[in-house]
Design a protein around this motif. Structure first.
Motif, short mmCIF file in Angstrom:
data_model
loop_
_atom_site.label_atom_id
_atom_site.label_comp_id
_atom_site.label_asym_id
_atom_site.label_seq_id
_atom_site.Cartn_x
_atom_site.Cartn_y
_atom_site.Cartn_z
N PRO A 229 0.92 -1.12 -0.06
CA PRO A 229 0.38 -0.02 0.43
C PRO A 229 0.95 1.15 -0.47
O PRO A 229 0.60 2.00 -0.77
CB PRO A 229 -0.87 -0.03 1.41
CG PRO A 229 -0.66 -1.97 1.80
CD PRO A 229 0.19 -2.68 0.81
N GLU A 230 2.06 1.12 0.99
CA GLU A 230 2.54 2.95 0.38
C GLU A 230 3.36 2.58 -0.75
O GLU A 230 3.76 4.06 -1.04
CB GLU A 230 3.70 2.51 2.37
CG GLU A 230 3.16 2.12 3.62
CD GLU A 230 3.40 0.87 3.19
OE1 GLU A 230 2.39 1.01 4.29
OE2 GLU A 230 2.98 -0.13 2.48
N GLU A 231 4.11 1.90 -0.75
CA GLU A 231 4.76 1.94 -2.32
C GLU A 231 3.82 2.64 -3.76
O GLU A 231 3.86 2.91 -4.83
CB GLU A 231 4.88 0.47 -3.29
CG GLU A 231 6.27 0.01 -2.26
CD GLU A 231 6.48 -1.24 -2.87
OE1 GLU A 231 7.86 -1.83 -2.96
OE2 GLU A 231 6.20 -2.27 -3.31
N LEU A 232 2.50 1.94 -3.61
CA LEU A 232 1.55 2.33 -4.76
C LEU A 232 1.25 3.77 -4.02
O LEU A 232 0.83 5.13 -5.19
CB LEU A 232 0.10 1.35 -4.24
CG LEU A 232 -0.76 2.01 -5.76
CD1 LEU A 232 -0.60 1.91 -7.08
CD2 LEU A 232 -1.84 1.18 -5.49
N ALA A 233 0.85 4.22 -3.06
CA ALA A 233 0.65 5.70 -2.58
C ALA A 233 1.15 6.45 -3.35
O ALA A 233 1.00 7.48 -3.52
CB ALA A 233 -0.01 5.41 -0.87
N ASP A 234 2.99 6.10 -3.10
CA ASP A 234 3.35 7.44 -2.81
C ASP A 234 3.82 7.34 -4.40
O ASP A 234 4.03 7.93 -5.15
CB ASP A 234 4.96 6.57 -2.63
CG ASP A 234 4.78 6.60 -0.69
OD1 ASP A 234 4.21 7.46 -0.45
OD2 ASP A 234 6.38 6.18 -0.17
N LEU A 235 4.02 6.07 -4.72
CA LEU A 235 3.66 6.69 -6.57
C LEU A 235 3.09 7.27 -7.74
O LEU A 235 3.67 8.15 -7.86
CB LEU A 235 4.09 4.54 -7.49
CG LEU A 235 4.06 4.97 -8.58
CD1 LEU A 235 6.01 4.84 -9.76
CD2 LEU A 235 3.48 3.10 -9.03
#
Length: 419
Positions: free
Chosen positions: A88-94
């Motif tokens: 979830p963190e990777e997708l939000a940051d991306l």
């Protein structure tokens, strides 16, 4: 695996999902937040805002790992393909970094079913919560509600997304049992009903309290695969009509089946996608939503598939020549919409212009009427276009000739969806 490698895999896996071509969202700028829905990286696709402007979305899967074995899907569990997943963190940051670089203006998020529908939806909720709450992202988000997800999770997802969609995929229950045995009709329709009901309740709450949270304000949509089963256009169109009537859907999308998997029950890989058939269904869908047609007017038990040579409205007109010619100076708005070559805009222009004075044939083209189709079906001040003496066969030949220049371009545009 780094984030960019995941992005390449998961955007490529999402390319067959066509239900992202119109948003209908209306989020405006908000103090303390970034992004709004009024305003050539991998996974970027185009959509249209509520005011008609073209914007760019990041279309991506949370993961291509899937416990289901749908025979038509490239991400099915039995297929040998490289698997990965965003946190979830990777997708939000991306997403937020793409937005800050002006690559995108919103997110279209789908996913394979990782472990279970509930577990996958919880991950999607975490990612969207980070976007909305941590990054203060106020742009457009379209999320897929996975059939079989617990109602409370669907509700949480709906308060984070602008639009939800539940893909039916296959038009018949028999096709679903054969090609997607892990899915059931009930599991698909239950969240569709929930989204409809909760969206209506949300609108009622907003009347009483303007700051009430909004549940999926852009509504819901679904997608049907065309050509993977033997279902006729008549069956697909009746299903479409029923979905609009019963579930208040904003759009039903049609996706020409692209052979991406080897299976004896499906068309071979060397079979071309039925793009023209998809195009005719979109034209018929437009007639259902904006022109007052019903599915059983366009097709019936005797004629279950559209004539690919002419558009559905022309086909209907040729089968109902007793309805024509229509006198444009006296016809009602609903009658004008039945004339091939007359659209919503041109019909309204006719109504306005004829208040000033009687219309003549030469005036119609200036009002936006496509005369190469309409000339066979209307009169203006009692007269048709000069020199017309025709039979139903000659009208059909003329309409086919008018259609031909458009077909290569249309196929080129649709093929670009899968390039």
């Amino acid at each position: 695996m780094d984030v960019l490698e995941k992005l390449t895999i998961l955007t490529d896996a999402a390319k067959y999902d066509a239900a992202c071509t119109s948003s209908g969202g209306s989020r405006t700028s908000k103090k303390g937040y970034i992004g709004n829905t009024s305003t050539a990286m991998a996974g970027c696709c185009h959509t249209f805002s509520a005011d008609g402007r073209c914007v760019t979305l990041l279309k991506v899967l949370l993961t291509n790992r899937c416990v289901y074995d749908c025979k038509y899907c490239v991400n099915r569990r039995s297929n040998e393909t490289k698997r990965t997943a965003f946190t979830p963190e990777e997708l939000a940051d991306l997403t937020i970094n793409f937005y800050r670089r002006n690559y995108i203006e919103g997110l279209f998020l789908s996913s394979g079913v990782f472990r279970s529908p509930d577990y996958t939806t919880e991950l999607m909720i975490q990612a969207l919560s980070l976007l909305r709450e941590k990054h203060r992202f106020n742009g457009y988000i379209h999320a897929k509600a996975i059939p079989g997800t617990a109602p409370e999770l669907v509700e949480r997802l709906g308060f984070l997304a602008d639009r939800l969609s539940v893909n039916i995929e296959l038009p018949s229950e028999a096709g679903l049992k054969t090609l997607a045995p892990d899915k059931t009709k009930g599991a698909i329709l239950a969240p569709m009903r929930q989204i409809q009901t909760r969206n209506r309740q949300s609108r009622e709450e907003l009347v009483k309290y303007r700051h009430a949270p909004r549940f999926a304000p852009a509504g819901q949509s679904t997608q049907l695969i065309v050509g993977a089963t033997q279902d006729t256009d008549f069956h697909i169109l009746r299903l479409t009509q029923g979905l609009y009537d019963r579930y208040s859907l904003k759009r039903v999308f049609y996706s020409a089946y692209v052979p991406v998997t080897e299976h004896a029950l499906l068309p071979a890989k060397d079979v071309k996608p039925p793009l023209l058939r998809e195009h005719r269904l979109y034209q018929a869908d437009w007639l259902l939503r904006f022109y007052g047609f019903r599915a059983d007017e366009l097709l019936d038990e005797k004629n279950q598939d559209f004539d690919t040579r002419v558009d559905p409205k022309c086909s209907w007109a040729l089968a109902h020549l007793e309805f024509f010619p229509v006198e444009v100076n006296t016809a009602a708005y609903e009658t004008l919409l039945r004339i091939p070559g007359v659209g919503v805009t041109s019909a309204r222009r006719i109504l306005s212009a004829r208040r000033v004075g009687p219309l003549h044939i030469d005036n119609l083209k200036k009002l936006g009427v496509v005369m190469k189709r309409a000339q066979y079906f209307l009169t203006a001040s009692g007269k048709m276009a000069d020199g017309f003496r025709f039979t139903p066969d000659s009208v059909l030949r003329g309409l086919i000739a008018a259609e031909q220049p458009l077909l290569p371009q249309q196929e080129m545009v649709q093929l670009s969806l899968f390039s």
